[in-house]
Design a protein around this motif. Structure first.
Motif, PDB file in Angstrom:
ATOM      1  N   MET A   1      13.343   0.386   7.656  1.00 55.55           N
ATOM      2  CA  MET A   1      13.412   1.175   6.433  1.00 55.55           C
ATOM      3  C   MET A   1      14.782   1.831   6.335  1.00 55.55           C
ATOM      4  N   HIS A   2      15.376   1.793   5.153  1.00 59.40           N
ATOM      5  CA  HIS A   2      16.614   2.523   4.958  1.00 59.40           C
ATOM      6  C   HIS A   2      16.689   3.048   3.530  1.00 59.40           C
ATOM      7  N   LYS A   3      17.524   4.062   3.345  1.00 57.69           N
ATOM      8  CA  LYS A   3      17.676   4.666   2.031  1.00 57.69           C
ATOM      9  C   LYS A   3      18.486   3.753   1.122  1.00 57.69           C
ATOM     10  N   LEU A   4      18.118   3.773  -0.146  1.00 57.39           N
ATOM     11  CA  LEU A   4      18.831   2.994  -1.156  1.00 57.39           C
ATOM     12  C   LEU A   4      19.639   3.966  -2.002  1.00 57.39           C
ATOM     13  N   SER A   5      20.948   3.790  -2.023  1.00 57.94           N
ATOM     14  CA  SER A   5      21.819   4.701  -2.759  1.00 57.94           C
ATOM     15  C   SER A   5      21.761   4.423  -4.252  1.00 57.94           C
ATOM     16  N   ALA A   6      21.887   5.492  -5.032  1.00 61.34           N
ATOM     17  CA  ALA A   6      21.967   5.328  -6.481  1.00 61.34           C
ATOM     18  C   ALA A   6      23.263   4.618  -6.835  1.00 61.34           C
ATOM     19  N   GLY A   7      23.321   4.092  -8.037  1.00 63.31           N
ATOM     20  CA  GLY A   7      24.506   3.343  -8.454  1.00 63.31           C
ATOM     21  C   GLY A   7      24.252   1.859  -8.317  1.00 63.31           C
ATOM     22  N   SER A   8      24.989   1.214  -7.411  1.00 62.61           N
ATOM     23  CA  SER A   8      24.867  -0.238  -7.246  1.00 62.61           C
ATOM     24  C   SER A   8      24.139  -0.617  -5.962  1.00 62.61           C
ATOM     25  N   GLY A   9      23.446   0.331  -5.343  1.00 65.05           N
ATOM     26  CA  GLY A   9      22.795   0.050  -4.071  1.00 65.05           C
ATOM     27  C   GLY A   9      21.727  -1.019  -4.131  1.00 65.05           C
ATOM     28  N   TYR A  10      21.212  -1.300  -5.316  1.00 66.09           N
ATOM     29  CA  TYR A  10      20.128  -2.266  -5.476  1.00 66.09           C
ATOM     30  C   TYR A  10      20.618  -3.703  -5.610  1.00 66.09           C
ATOM     31  N   THR A  11      21.909  -3.918  -5.857  1.00 69.53           N
ATOM     32  CA  THR A  11      22.384  -5.234  -6.288  1.00 69.53           C
ATOM     33  C   THR A  11      22.266  -6.308  -5.218  1.00 69.53           C
ATOM     34  N   TYR A  12      22.188  -5.912  -3.923  1.00 71.66           N
ATOM     35  CA  TYR A  12      22.055  -6.930  -2.886  1.00 71.66           C
ATOM     36  C   TYR A  12      20.733  -7.677  -3.009  1.00 71.66           C
ATOM     37  N   LEU A  13      19.788  -7.111  -3.746  1.00 73.52           N
ATOM     38  CA  LEU A  13      18.507  -7.781  -3.958  1.00 73.52           C
ATOM     39  C   LEU A  13      18.536  -8.653  -5.210  1.00 73.52           C
ATOM     40  N   THR A  14      19.049  -8.125  -6.299  1.00 71.20           N
ATOM     41  CA  THR A  14      19.001  -8.873  -7.557  1.00 71.20           C
ATOM     42  C   THR A  14      19.954 -10.056  -7.574  1.00 71.20           C
ATOM     43  N   PRO A 170      23.414  10.215  -3.830  1.00 70.03           N
ATOM     44  CA  PRO A 170      22.006  10.453  -4.138  1.00 70.03           C
ATOM     45  C   PRO A 170      21.142   9.283  -3.701  1.00 70.03           C
ATOM     46  N   VAL A 171      19.938   9.589  -3.279  1.00 69.61           N
ATOM     47  CA  VAL A 171      18.992   8.569  -2.826  1.00 69.61           C
ATOM     48  C   VAL A 171      18.151   8.118  -4.012  1.00 69.61           C
ATOM     49  N   ALA A 172      18.216   6.827  -4.321  1.00 70.32           N
ATOM     50  CA  ALA A 172      17.449   6.282  -5.437  1.00 70.32           C
ATOM     51  C   ALA A 172      16.101   5.744  -4.991  1.00 70.32           C
ATOM     52  N   GLY A 173      15.993   5.408  -3.713  1.00 69.16           N
ATOM     53  CA  GLY A 173      14.739   4.840  -3.220  1.00 69.16           C
ATOM     54  C   GLY A 173      14.834   4.508  -1.751  1.00 69.16           C
ATOM     55  N   PHE A 174      13.827   3.785  -1.283  1.00 70.62           N
ATOM     56  CA  PHE A 174      13.732   3.425   0.127  1.00 70.62           C
ATOM     57  C   PHE A 174      13.339   1.956   0.234  1.00 70.62           C
ATOM     58  N   ASP A 175      14.105   1.208   1.023  1.00 70.83           N
ATOM     59  CA  ASP A 175      13.844  -0.218   1.206  1.00 70.83           C
ATOM     60  C   ASP A 175      12.969  -0.405   2.441  1.00 70.83           C
ATOM     61  N   LEU A 176      11.727  -0.799   2.222  1.00 74.82           N
ATOM     62  CA  LEU A 176      10.800  -1.103   3.309  1.00 74.82           C
ATOM     63  C   LEU A 176      10.764  -2.620   3.463  1.00 74.82           C
TER      64      LEU A 176
END
Length: 392
Positions: A1-14, A170-176
């Motif tokens: 589990m790790h924190k997902l940063s706001a901004g572009s932190g999600y792009t490694y998935l999409t 800022p933390v946008a979410g958590f990657d489990l």
């Protein structure tokens, strides 16, 4: 589990999702991507979805990820009817933080180095030269702050680690990440398509069951002055992304479940969008892992009649439950990358100590780990369809 940063932190998935000509929001099965290059699109999970006018199984779009995890807004706030339906901000906007001063000094030093070399200000700098510049800047900063030179390399390393911590984001979410034991991925990769679908189904059942358990046990927010009261929420909002292989192409069935930091309080608490109490989620890491593994094993036994047996774990760790009958040599062959990376990382750390007279900081150790990873792996394979992967 790790924190997902706001901004572009999600792009490694999409960015790993296969291009598909469907424009439907509803679920598209993994079978539709059997011939597509790349991964299946994400799907929405969680009992908090009704508050966002989404349903379990809806396809996750890149724009929705940008809105929710990048900006902290309603994931459908870009739709024409959004304003009329009140789909906008979800509570407070993500906060912003200033960068630390030493990191700014480091950045200027790197830029000046490149300028003096006649290069672009942001040109890549070799790792050895970056380490030399960091050491020099750290020594100067230490002497300026304390009025003396560091007593030894350990004191300098500790100072550098503390002073150059990354700026808060800022933390946008958590990657489990839900990843079965290696024998399950091996069975999935080598079995017939019919058996592989049963493995996938058992894996998905275990993921959903574990997320439901987390919603029951640890889904809370805090209200009142200073967050004095911990209260339950309507549920979690999560985006699940299925992946089929590791970075080097080895079979590695796993699912990233990205839990949003935005949660909705119950009606009696005003139904407001607040922040998930992430501490509870982190405390439940081991519980979640055990729940997933137990549920997956039971599902595979029921669906396929396989048997599990204890196999010795790594030194100092407890045994691992693997599918009985799958050769340990095959599992080791698909796990040899980790051994090569760790060996090379030890070599790089020893060289760093010799060259710079100090041990690497945490950030530098991560850089060495990345270097070891790059130096010991083959070229990254192009996106492959499941059909191509299974044929390989």
């Amino acid at each position: 589990m790790h924190k997902l940063s706001a901004g572009s932190g999600y792009t490694y998935l999409t960015r790993q999702v296969a291009v598909h000509d469907s424009t439907e929001r509803r679920q598209v099965g993994l079978a539709s991507y059997y011939e597509e290059k790349g991964e299946a699109p994400g799907r929405w999970l969680g009992t908090g979805l009704p508050g966002l006018d989404l349903a379990v199984g809806d396809v996750v779009t890149e724009e929705q990820m940008k809105l929710l995890f990048g900006q902290g807004r309603h994931p459908r706030s870009d739709e024409p009817a959004a304003a009329a339906k009140g789909w906008g901000a979800l509570g407070r906007a993500f906060p912003t933080f200033d960068a630390t001063s030493l990191r700014q000094v480091m950045a200027r030093a790197f830029s000046e180095h490149n300028t003096n070399q006649g290069l672009a200000w942001n040109a890549p700098i070799p790792a050895e030269e970056r380490a030399r510049i960091r050491t020099q800047v750290a020594r100067e900063a230490f002497e300026q702050r304390h009025g003396r030179a560091p007593a030894d390399e350990a004191e300098l390393t500790q100072f550098l680690a503390r002073a150059s911590r990354p700026a808060q984001v800022p933390v946008a979410g958590f990657d489990l990440t839900f990843s079965p034991v290696k024998s399950v991925s091996t069975l999935w990769a080598l079995a017939t398509p019919e058996v592989a679908r049963q493995v996938e189904a058992a894996h998905q059942d275990a993921v959903r069951a574990t997320l439901a358990m987390l919603e029951r046990e640890v889904a809370f927010t805090r209200v009142g002055k200073g967050g004095i009261r911990q209260v339950p929420v309507t549920g979690l909002v999560a985006a699940a992304f299925d992946h089929r292989d590791s970075r080097t192409g080895d079979p590695d069935l796993h699912t990233h479940v990205v839990v949003s930091n935005k949660v909705q309080s119950l009606p009696e608490e005003g139904g407001r969008w607040l922040t998930l109490d992430g501490r509870m989620l982190f405390k439940a890491k081991v519980m979640a892992s055990e729940h997933y593994n137990t549920h997956l094993e039971a599902g595979l036994v029921q669906r396929l009649g396989v048997a599990f047996a204890d196999r010795p774990g790594q030194e100092g760790k407890r045994p691992v439950r693997e599918i009985d009958g799958i050769a340990p040599a095959l599992l080791a062959a698909w796990s040899s990358r980790r051994q090569a990376i760790e060996a090379r990382q030890r070599e790089l750390a020893a060289t760093f100590l010799t060259d710079h007279g100090r041990t690497p900081t945490t950030i530098e150790s991560l850089a060495l780990a990345q270097q070891a990873n790059l130096e010991t792996r083959p070229d990254k394979h192009e996106p492959r369809s499941e059909a191509e992967q299974r044929a390989a």
